[in-house]
Design an enzyme around this catalytic site. Structure first.
Site, PDB file in Angstrom:
ATOM      1  N   CYS A  68       0.958  -1.564  -0.064  1.00  0.00           N
ATOM      2  CA  CYS A  68      -0.498   0.007   0.175  1.00  0.00           C
ATOM      3  C   CYS A  68       1.220   1.020  -0.227  1.00  0.00           C
ATOM      4  O   CYS A  68       0.614   2.117  -0.820  1.00  0.00           O
ATOM      5  CB  CYS A  68      -0.718  -0.099   1.015  1.00  0.00           C
ATOM      6  SG  CYS A  68      -2.175   1.495   1.432  1.00  0.00           S
ATOM      7  N   CYS A  69       2.051   2.022   0.454  1.00  0.00           N
ATOM      8  CA  CYS A  69       3.400   2.364   0.763  1.00  0.00           C
ATOM      9  C   CYS A  69       3.287   2.541  -0.740  1.00  0.00           C
ATOM     10  O   CYS A  69       4.011   3.636  -0.427  1.00  0.00           O
ATOM     11  CB  CYS A  69       4.061   2.094   1.971  1.00  0.00           C
ATOM     12  SG  CYS A  69       3.418   2.226   3.649  1.00  0.00           S
TER      13      CYS A  69
ATOM     14  N   CYS B 282      -1.310   7.895   7.723  1.00  0.00           N
ATOM     15  CA  CYS B 282      -2.105   7.426   7.427  1.00  0.00           C
ATOM     16  C   CYS B 282      -3.094   7.093   8.191  1.00  0.00           C
ATOM     17  O   CYS B 282      -3.201   6.115   9.131  1.00  0.00           O
ATOM     18  CB  CYS B 282      -2.770   6.326   5.617  1.00  0.00           C
ATOM     19  SG  CYS B 282      -1.150   7.440   4.444  1.00  0.00           S
TER      20      CYS B 282
ATOM     21  N   CYS C 237      -3.452   3.358   8.974  1.00  0.00           N
ATOM     22  CA  CYS C 237      -2.116   2.333  10.375  1.00  0.00           C
ATOM     23  C   CYS C 237      -1.466   3.297  11.096  1.00  0.00           C
ATOM     24  O   CYS C 237      -0.863   3.505  11.933  1.00  0.00           O
ATOM     25  CB  CYS C 237      -1.313   2.157   9.111  1.00  0.00           C
ATOM     26  SG  CYS C 237      -1.761   0.998   7.518  1.00  0.00           S
TER      27      CYS C 237
ATOM     28  N   CYS D 264       7.591   3.650   6.055  1.00  0.00           N
ATOM     29  CA  CYS D 264       6.442   3.533   4.774  1.00  0.00           C
ATOM     30  C   CYS D 264       7.049   3.146   3.451  1.00  0.00           C
ATOM     31  O   CYS D 264       6.575   2.419   2.894  1.00  0.00           O
ATOM     32  CB  CYS D 264       6.350   5.241   4.334  1.00  0.00           C
ATOM     33  SG  CYS D 264       6.884   6.050   3.974  1.00  0.00           S
TER      34      CYS D 264
END
Length: 261
Positions: free
Chosen positions: A131-132, A216, A219, A242
């Site tokens: 995702c990062c 975010c 998280c 990240c």
């Protein structure tokens, strides 16, 4: 008369900076006040084309204010991941107006990459690294291809992995050899707090709610008193960064990359 030989264009693939140059800058500015160092760096062009990378998080206002006191037009890159707290986006807009930043650049994930790799928007829940990569590493790598250096807000006290952080280092996320500048590397939490009080800068609204480090929303969790300030990031995962500061994270991404997943 013989025709003149055609000039062959050559691409300069040498690193923008070397470790020796970073060491020289660390030596030159050892013991020099942060504002004085920033003024020399920007006015003398010592880092070439430079941008600030800011999360507009808990302590971001300090570095942005220091940079703007020298040059308000320094590009400020913000990774608008689509997963931020609403409070962070509002705080970004407040700081831009308050400090007078004139060159905010919002970076967003590539729509096609999102559609292919995170169609549901839930990748954070089972693959936070992936995702990062999609929402931070890739967009920043593309944006930084146009710069020689970047400012970061990292500080040595934030976590064990950042202890001993130098003011100047080489960005090792790829092979471009960009300079990474950490003006607040040796600042303490008390110094950060004192700067907020002295300047009247507004605090991120989530700080008083128990979020000393803000990323975010899916998280980021609250931190208990006495815990590492970044312990609320990716809680429950073996993950502390990240990826935008991780060695080799963008090594396969040339300028103008066209990712195919």
């Amino acid at each position: 008369m013989a025709e003149a030989a055609r000039r062959i264009d050559m691409l300069d693939t040498a690193p923008r900076f070397t470790a020796a140059q970073a060491d020289a800058l660390n030596a030159r500015f050892a013991g020099v006040a942060t504002h004085e160092m920033l003024a020399a760096l920007l006015r003398e062009g010592l880092a070439g084309r430079i941008a600030a990378v800011s999360s507009f998080g808990a302590e971001s206002a300090v570095l942005l204010h220091l940079i703007a006191s020298v040059d308000r037009n320094v590009p400020v890159l913000f990774l608008d991941t689509g997963k931020h707290f609403a409070e962070t986006l509002a705080y970004r807009d407040e700081l831009v107006a308050r400090i007078g930043l004139t060159n905010l650049i919002n970076l967003t994930p590539d729509a096609e990459v999102l559609a292919k790799r995170d169609e549901t928007g839930l990748r954070w829940s089972y693959d936070p690294d992936g995702c990062c990569e999609i929402r931070k590493v890739l967009p920043l790598a593309q944006a930084l291809s146009g710069f020689d250096a970047s400012f970061t807000g990292r500080k040595g006290f934030q976590s064990k992995t950042r202890a001993g952080l130098a003011r100047f280092e080489i960005d090792t996320t790829d092979a471009a050899g960009r300079l990474k500048v950490n003006p607040l590397a040796d600042w303490s939490a008390d110094q950060i707090e004192a700067y907020f009080k002295a300047t009247g800068l507004p605090a991120h609204p989530l700080v008083e709610q128990g979020y000393p480090s803000i990323g975010c929303s899916p998280c980021t969790t609250k931190v208990a008193p006495g815990e590492d300030p970044r312990s609320g990031r990716w809680k429950g995962w073996d993950k502390t960064e990240c990826g935008i500061h991780v060695e080799g994270a963008a090594s396969e991404l040339p300028p103008g990359y066209d990712p195919a997943f």
